[in-house]
Design a protein around this motif. Structure first.
Motif, PDB file in Angstrom:
ATOM      1  N   VAL B 188       0.929  -1.213   0.021  1.00 52.08           N
ATOM      2  CA  VAL B 188      -0.008  -0.057  -0.171  1.00 52.08           C
ATOM      3  C   VAL B 188       0.712   1.440   0.018  1.00 52.08           C
ATOM      4  O   VAL B 188       1.975   1.215   0.545  1.00 52.08           O
ATOM      5  CB  VAL B 188      -0.870  -0.058   1.143  1.00 52.08           C
ATOM      6  N   PRO B 189       0.482   2.467  -0.648  1.00 50.28           N
ATOM      7  CA  PRO B 189       1.214   3.524  -0.587  1.00 50.28           C
ATOM      8  C   PRO B 189       1.533   4.007   0.787  1.00 50.28           C
ATOM      9  O   PRO B 189       0.574   4.169   1.491  1.00 50.28           O
ATOM     10  CB  PRO B 189       0.418   4.621  -1.679  1.00 50.28           C
ATOM     11  N   ALA B 190       2.946   4.350   0.862  1.00 52.07           N
ATOM     12  CA  ALA B 190       3.367   4.859   2.240  1.00 52.07           C
ATOM     13  C   ALA B 190       4.397   5.528   2.391  1.00 52.07           C
ATOM     14  O   ALA B 190       5.310   5.821   1.337  1.00 52.07           O
ATOM     15  CB  ALA B 190       3.394   3.484   3.092  1.00 52.07           C
ATOM     16  N   ALA B 191       4.725   6.326   3.343  1.00 54.53           N
ATOM     17  CA  ALA B 191       5.844   6.895   3.525  1.00 54.53           C
ATOM     18  C   ALA B 191       6.820   6.422   4.560  1.00 54.53           C
ATOM     19  O   ALA B 191       6.235   5.864   5.590  1.00 54.53           O
ATOM     20  CB  ALA B 191       5.475   8.483   4.063  1.00 54.53           C
ATOM     21  N   LYS B 219       4.238  -0.278  -3.828  1.00 54.77           N
ATOM     22  CA  LYS B 219       3.230   0.825  -4.351  1.00 54.77           C
ATOM     23  C   LYS B 219       3.883   2.016  -4.358  1.00 54.77           C
ATOM     24  O   LYS B 219       4.830   2.161  -3.333  1.00 54.77           O
ATOM     25  CB  LYS B 219       1.901   0.765  -3.649  1.00 54.77           C
ATOM     26  N   SER B 220       3.509   2.976  -4.916  1.00 56.57           N
ATOM     27  CA  SER B 220       4.154   4.377  -4.954  1.00 56.57           C
ATOM     28  C   SER B 220       4.383   4.789  -3.512  1.00 56.57           C
ATOM     29  O   SER B 220       3.558   4.737  -2.591  1.00 56.57           O
ATOM     30  CB  SER B 220       3.283   5.460  -5.505  1.00 56.57           C
ATOM     31  N   TYR B 221       5.520   5.443  -3.291  1.00 51.99           N
ATOM     32  CA  TYR B 221       6.001   5.567  -1.658  1.00 51.99           C
ATOM     33  C   TYR B 221       6.685   6.789  -1.649  1.00 51.99           C
ATOM     34  O   TYR B 221       6.974   7.446  -2.675  1.00 51.99           O
ATOM     35  CB  TYR B 221       6.664   4.441  -1.264  1.00 51.99           C
ATOM     36  N   ARG B 247       9.619   4.427 -10.341  1.00 57.75           N
ATOM     37  CA  ARG B 247       9.519   5.457 -11.108  1.00 57.75           C
ATOM     38  C   ARG B 247       8.425   6.196 -10.582  1.00 57.75           C
ATOM     39  O   ARG B 247       8.432   7.569 -11.197  1.00 57.75           O
ATOM     40  CB  ARG B 247       9.247   4.990 -12.616  1.00 57.75           C
ATOM     41  N   ASP B 248       7.780   5.836  -9.720  1.00 55.33           N
ATOM     42  CA  ASP B 248       6.413   6.533  -9.305  1.00 55.33           C
ATOM     43  C   ASP B 248       6.708   7.049  -7.847  1.00 55.33           C
ATOM     44  O   ASP B 248       5.996   7.939  -7.131  1.00 55.33           O
ATOM     45  CB  ASP B 248       5.170   5.800  -9.199  1.00 55.33           C
ATOM     46  N   ALA B 249       8.040   6.986  -7.483  1.00 53.51           N
ATOM     47  CA  ALA B 249       8.376   7.289  -6.008  1.00 53.51           C
ATOM     48  C   ALA B 249       8.826   8.732  -5.501  1.00 53.51           C
ATOM     49  O   ALA B 249       9.206   9.339  -6.651  1.00 53.51           O
ATOM     50  CB  ALA B 249       9.433   6.438  -5.591  1.00 53.51           C
ATOM     51  N   PHE B 250       8.572   8.987  -4.503  1.00 57.56           N
ATOM     52  CA  PHE B 250       9.086  10.402  -4.062  1.00 57.56           C
ATOM     53  C   PHE B 250      10.275  10.277  -2.978  1.00 57.56           C
ATOM     54  O   PHE B 250      10.087   9.489  -2.217  1.00 57.56           O
ATOM     55  CB  PHE B 250       7.929  11.142  -3.350  1.00 57.56           C
ATOM     56  N   ASN B 251      11.085  10.961  -3.155  1.00 60.97           N
ATOM     57  CA  ASN B 251      12.493  10.628  -2.314  1.00 60.97           C
ATOM     58  C   ASN B 251      13.054  12.044  -1.953  1.00 60.97           C
ATOM     59  O   ASN B 251      13.511  12.678  -2.737  1.00 60.97           O
ATOM     60  CB  ASN B 251      13.494   9.874  -3.080  1.00 60.97           C
TER      61      ASN B 251
END
Lengths: 251, 446
Positions: B188-191, B219-221, B247-251
């Protein structure tokens, strides 16, 4: 017999200006042709169009290589099928080691022809042999492609590639430019060693001098985008005496 | 006018949601007492500023207020499926011969990590452990980022959940490289909010690799990381960071590095993954005659946005720094390079140079280069340069005339271009690792 290269009534423009106005040329396997002519006659344009450089618009005529339409092929396809242009000014490619470049290029050509990749030991052996015959030191092969090479070294590197890739058609564009007499002799010896009954060469030059070392079967004179006269090797000597001015009217 | 109110009104839903997220999890975050207080103050600092946006000069080209549309809930501890996905990607990410310390979804994973046969002088524990039971010195260093006013650092301080704390004692020359691997594996998308610490003692020698990857099925994270490093006097640290997130991640990651007298810090960052990323490194010269090489490469395509921001603080005399940065951008890729060198009034004989070059492979790609020099001393050697251009068509034609298909010819030239930054990696193995990562990007291009 199919001609190796047939250029028929070729018309080429560069940025709205017509450079070749209907050039015709036939080269058979085993032959060495010289193309001579003054600056601006279209010699280098012809070599670039055959190799597939961008920026040239072919407005008429055709170029057949072993009977196939060469102009339809990408530059790398042409190379894989055996067309080789020895550049007048080989470019410097910093950061790409010569050895890596040669290996990558050779394998790309083999792959395109459906052949197996050459194994590294076989490749190294082959390069070393050819390099030795051309007086190319090993450390030159470790450097970036043509980086820091002298004019003579760059031309020898072109001939090294020619020997390695074993093309059927070699176009040598002003191979003599910027070479002193010793460098010219080494380069010419390298070219002569590659003459064979299956391989043709088109030697583009300003001066007759080069043709003392690479003796052509046929000499063509180009002027203003056309071949205006063809003959045997004696035509080159005649030109050396009388110059190109006599052909201005013919064109 | 009530300024405070106006500021509150400007806050986006995202930053409000982040504040709420903190309220929800604060009881579960490691550390009590002074640690909890620092977290609380950091959160207040973040709330005051909100997400950084284009009117904040340091974040001019990476506006999180518009691009970070949603805030994700804090990642749950990985379940069995996530752990097994992580184990599978670990196989291809682990650098042979290195000691792996693995964080899965922001939590230290002992079963995937290697704490066996610690070399003499090497101590490793988790961030959780250090915050809960560690000594004051370590805790203070972990929280030293509180001096920073950067809102994303404050957020990390408030939320940091786990990480590794590595201490290398004086004179210890570690033969085995240490690799910290961040694996996103949640379904699941998470931080995740991680922070690690590396203390390199005087005369010690350490090699550190950081890797950011996603397991298949992640999933996108959103990855928020911080790395605090101190390099002791006469010590040496070789560091390579490879960001190959999904490719859909935030860092958003921050490094705080302090280098001591006569130390040598050689660092390289490669950003090839992520949808939106920022790597910011604050490097401070705390002792004289230290040498720092900070090199980096951004390889971006699609709609990726990658920001590398470096801040070299020459606070003492006789420091030397070099920054070599290269960006390769295809499609609508967007690279940001900000390099600021500050030479404080006392920092005479500073020798600082920075060069950044960007290669655009498409008309729609964008490169923003912002080199900055702030010099307050009068006897220094400083310089910077920036260029942006396309691949040289004459070189491409030469290669193609030798049989290389277009993409292969481009790849050879791109590799040579990024090689200018990679070749300044001193350690041979680390250089090979960086070349490997660049080649993975080129191969994925097709």
């Amino acid at each position: 017999m199919t001609a190796l290269l047939e250029v028929k009534n070729l018309q080429v423009r560069v940025e709205e200006r017509e450079i070749l106005h209907g050039l015709t040329l036939t080269v058979n396997p085993g032959e060495v042709h010289a193309i001579m002519g003054p600056n601006g006659s279209g010699k280098s344009t012809l070599s670039h169009v055959i190799a597939g450089k961008a920026g040239y618009e072919v407005t008429g005529g055709e170029v057949l290589y072993k009977g196939e339409d060469l102009l339809e092929m990408a530059p790398n396809e042409r190379a894989a099928k055996g067309v080789f242009l020895a550049f007048q000014y080989p470019v410097e490619i910093p950061g790409v080691a010569t050895m890596n470049f040669l290996h990558t290029a050779l394998n790309a050509q083999r792959k395109a022809r459906g052949e197996k990749e050459i194994l590294t030991p076989d490749f190294l052996k082959k390069v070393r042999e050819v390099a030795k015959s051309l007086n190319i030191p090993q450390d030159m092969l470790k450097r970036g492609v043509n980086v820091g090479f002298s004019g003579g070294e760059k031309k020898r590197n072109e001939i090294l590639q020619m020997a390695l890739f074993e093309p059927a058609l070699c176009i040598l564009d002003e191979m003599d430019s910027g070479l002193d007499i010793d460098a010219l002799r080494v380069a010419a010896d390298g070219v002569n060693a590659l003459r064979s009954k299956d391989r043709a060469m088109v030697v583009i030059t300003h001066y007759q001098r080069l043709l003392n070392y690479i003796v052509p079967d046929v000499v063509h004179v180009m002027s203003k985008g056309r071949v205006v006269k063809s003959g045997g090797k004696e035509l080159a000597l005649e030109l050396e005496k009388s110059g190109y001015a006599q052909f201005d009217d013919a064109a | 006018m009530n300024v405070a109110l106006a500021k509150t009104d400007m806050k986006t839903d995202t930053s409000r949601a982040l504040s709420e997220a903190f309220a929800n999890v604060r009881e579960r975050l490691p550390g009590t007492g002074s640690v909890a207080e620092v977290r609380q103050r950091a959160l207040e600092s973040f709330e005051q500023q909100g997400l950084p946006h284009r009117r904040v000069e340091d974040w001019k080209y990476t506006d999180l207020r518009t691009s970070m549309r949603e805030v994700l809930p804090l990642a749950a501890a990985p379940d069995e499926a996530a752990a097994s996905r992580a184990a599978s990607i670990l196989k291809s990410t682990a650098v042979k011969g290195a000691r792996q310390l693995v964080l899965v979804d922001g939590v230290y994973a002992p079963q995937l990590s290697n704490l066996g046969k610690l070399e003499k002088g090497l101590a490793i524990r988790t961030l959780r452990d250090a915050l809960e039971t560690g000594g004051e010195a370590v805790r203070d260093q972990l929280l030293s980022s509180k001096q920073s006013t950067d809102p994303m650092v404050s957020l990390n301080t408030a939320m940091m959940t786990d990480g590794v704390v590595i201490e290398v004692s004086e004179g210890a020359e570690l033969a085995q490289p240490i690799q910290i691997i961040h694996i996103a594996s949640g379904a699941v998308p998470a931080a995740m909010f991680t922070r690690s610490l590396l203390r390199v003692g005087n005369k010690a020698k350490v090699t550190l690799i950081e890797s950011f990857v996603a397991a298949d099925g992640a999933k996108s994270y959103q990855a928020h990381d911080a790395l605090v490093v101190s390099v002791g006097s006469h010590a040496r640290l070789d560091h390579v960071r490879l960001m190959e997130d999904a490719r859909d991640a935030f860092n958003v990651s921050t490094a705080f590095v302090t280098v001591g007298a006569h130390s040598h810090f050689n660092t390289f960052n490669l950003t090839a993954g992520g949808q939106l990323s920022r790597y910011q490194a604050f490097i401070k010269f705390a002792g004289e005659h230290a040498r720092v090489e900070t090199n980096g490469v951004n390889l971006l395509n699609g709609t990726q946005h990658g920001d590398t921001t470096l801040f070299l603080d020459h606070a003492v005399p006789n420091g030397a720094s070099r920054e070599v940065f290269r960006a390769v951008l295809d499609d609508r890729g967007h690279s940001v390079f900000q390099g600021r060198i500050i030479v404080r009034p006392d920092a005479q004989k500073t020798d600082a140079k920075m060069m950044t070059r960007a290669l655009l492979l498409s008309d729609e790609a964008e490169a923003d280069n912002k080199p900055e020099l702030e010099i307050f001393a009068d006897d220094v050697t400083c310089g910077h340069g920036a260029t942006t251009g396309a691949l040289d068509q004459s070189l491409l034609f030469y290669l193609r005339a030798r049989g290389l298909p277009e993409k292969e010819a481009q790849a050879l030239l791109i590799e040579a271009f990024v090689g200018e930054a990679i070749e300044s990696i001193v350690d041979d193995n680390l250089r090979d690792i960086a070349v490997g990562a660049a080649r993975r990007w080129l191969a994925a291009r097709g």
